[in-house]
Design an enzyme around this catalytic site. Structure first.
Site, PDB file in Angstrom:
ATOM      1  N   ARG A  56       0.799  -1.093   0.060  1.00 39.85           N
ATOM      2  CA  ARG A  56       0.091   0.120  -0.169  1.00 39.85           C
ATOM      3  C   ARG A  56       1.067   1.310  -0.244  1.00 39.85           C
ATOM      4  NH1 ARG A  56       1.610   2.128   3.992  1.00 39.85           N
ATOM      5  NH2 ARG A  56       0.361   3.876   3.691  1.00 39.85           N
ATOM      6  N   ASP A 247      -2.491  10.644  -2.506  1.00 37.77           N
ATOM      7  CA  ASP A 247      -2.565   9.575  -3.511  1.00 37.77           C
ATOM      8  C   ASP A 247      -2.728  10.173  -5.050  1.00 37.77           C
ATOM      9  OD1 ASP A 247      -3.112   8.743  -0.822  1.00 37.77           O
ATOM     10  OD2 ASP A 247      -2.692   6.794  -1.967  1.00 37.77           O
TER      11      ASP A 247
HETATM   12  O1  MRU Z   1      -4.845   3.033   1.684  1.00 41.56           O
HETATM   13  P1  MRU Z   1      -3.498   3.398   1.572  1.00 41.56           P
HETATM   14  O2  MRU Z   1      -2.822   3.083   2.926  1.00 41.56           O
HETATM   15  O3  MRU Z   1      -2.805   2.790   0.732  1.00 41.56           O
HETATM   16  O4  MRU Z   1      -3.311   5.038   1.896  1.00 41.56           O
HETATM   17  C1  MRU Z   1      -2.207   5.400   1.610  1.00 41.56           C
HETATM   18  C2  MRU Z   1      -1.945   7.145   1.854  1.00 41.56           C
HETATM   19  O5  MRU Z   1      -3.012   7.771   1.930  1.00 41.56           O
HETATM   20  C3  MRU Z   1      -0.729   7.785   1.849  1.00 41.56           C
HETATM   21  O6  MRU Z   1      -0.726   8.920   2.798  1.00 41.56           O
HETATM   22  C4  MRU Z   1      -0.352   7.973   0.578  1.00 41.56           C
HETATM   23  O7  MRU Z   1      -0.284   6.969  -0.439  1.00 41.56           O
HETATM   24  C5  MRU Z   1       1.153   8.618   0.386  1.00 41.56           C
HETATM   25  S1  MRU Z   1       2.163   7.151   0.455  1.00 41.56           S
HETATM   26  C6  MRU Z   1       3.600   8.040   0.179  1.00 41.56           C
END
Ligand code: MRU
Length: 356
Positions: A56, A247
């Site tokens: 993730r 994201d």
């Molecule tokens: O659902 P996730 O854990 O994949 O969400 C991750 C995030 O929101 C992070 O802050 C984002 O991907 C930045 S990672 C460098």
């Protein structure tokens, strides 16, 4: 200004097996209690690894997807180029559908698909070799970008600063250093000290499980707080800056990040604390005009009702709304820290100038 990345850095979270036929990842869903590795080569298990957050974080998802497509493609080495192309396209569309919000997934899938499309008249073995090279290049580029982001972010920090962060945007979520955690990790390497507040990040607890794990391992002073405690630490004067990942950054500077980020940004603005999002160009999506155009993933209500608890903490069938991300309005942002430097308002104009 560009900073020189040390040569000995190796990503630990995603790599190929020695025979290059499988992709090996740290299972982020088992952390912090167990450091376990998963060895994957089937499209369904790669899809599942993304869907269930074993891998993730926006950049890590993109890197993993590239390696997943490479190991999958090797299984069709004896097919004709036409058959190979058909199977490849179906498998890449399938993987791309695992999660919608982080643009790095479709960005990486598109980069590899382009190679397949450009070599329609070539041999399957040649295409497979090129896919492997491209996947490695994506990971290498991410390391460079994260290092530059860490350096630019560090230029904003002073010794002893209090920093609040949300979710996890560290090495696990990228290739090395991370995005939002990069300046703290790089600063620590250079002998600086900070006090970091990590939101636990309901409902999947990436802040509690992963951010505190990564910062503690690096010897950084980190304090875990529940999401609803952010305003108290801000009011107490303990937070000088908010650093969060992203994201997807839209063309106008609105950005999607883990659910709860926009609330943190609103609070920080109330207390006159500058908010920065840190992300590589692979997370900037100039084809998405504003935050309203970013698709937001909705997840299983049981992540709220039952997950982590010995017994359900809500009536069995109570309806839950579980958006995995929210959009922070660009007006709440002091700056966007990228590998090319810090982008300040007006974001639309300045992002276009730097990244179009
Ligand atoms: O659902 P996730 O854990 O994949 O969400 C991750 C995030 O929101 C992070 O802050 C984002 O991907 C930045 S990672 C460098």
């Amino acid at each position: 200004m560009n900073h020189q990345m040390p040569e000995n850095i190796r990503p630990e979270n995603i790599r190929l097996s020695n025979d290059r036929k499988k992709v090996i990842i740290i299972d982020q869903s088992a952390l912090p209690n167990k450091l376990e590795y998963l060895t994957l080569d089937q499209p369904e298990e790669c899809f599942d690894a993304i869907k269930t957050l074993k891998v993730r974080g926006a950049p890590a998802i993109g890197i993993f997807a590239a390696f997943a497509m490479y190991v999958t493609a090797q299984q069709w080495a004896d097919h004709s180029i036409e058959e190979f192309q058909k199977k490849y396209q179906l498998a890449s569309e399938y993987l791309n559908s695992a999660r919608p919000t982080a643009v790095n997934l479709s960005w990486a899938i598109r980069r590899l698909q382009q190679i397949v499309d450009d070599h329609a008249g070539g041999s399957v073995s040649e295409v497979i070799a090129l896919l492997g090279k491209e996947a490695e290049k994506i990971q290498q580029e991410d390391m460079e970008m994260c290092y530059q982001i860490a350096s630019h972010g560090l230029s904003l920090l002073k010794e002893g600063d209090g920093i609040l962060t949300h979710c996890n945007a560290g090495p696990l979520a990228t290739s090395c250093y991370g995005t939002a955690l990069g300046p703290m990790l790089l600063g620590k390497e250079q002998g600086m000290n900070f006090r970091v507040f990590a939101d636990e990040t309901r409902p999947l607890l990436q802040g509690a499980r992963l951010t505190t794990y990564e910062l503690q391992k690096a010897g950084i002073d980190v304090t875990l707080i529940c999401d609803n405690m952010a305003s108290v630490v801000m009011k107490n004067g303990w937070v000088d800056k908010v650093f969060v990942g992203c994201d997807r950054i839209a063309a106008n500077g609105d950005f999607a990040n883990k659910i709860g980020t926009s609330g943190v940004a609103i609070l920080a603005n109330y207390y006159h604390i500058p908010v920065y999002t840190l992300g590589p160009s692979s997370t900037i999506d100039l084809d998405t005009p504003t935050g309203a155009d970013i698709p937001i993933e909705l997840r299983d209500p049981d992540e709220i009702r039952t997950m982590w608890y010995k017994e359900p903490m809500a009536p069995e069938k109570v309806p839950c709304y579980n958006p995995s991300f929210d959009v922070t309005d660009h007006t709440l942002l002091a700056g966007i820290i990228t590998e090319k430097g810090i982008v300040y308002p007006p974001f639309e104009e300045n992002l276009k100038r730097l990244f179009r």
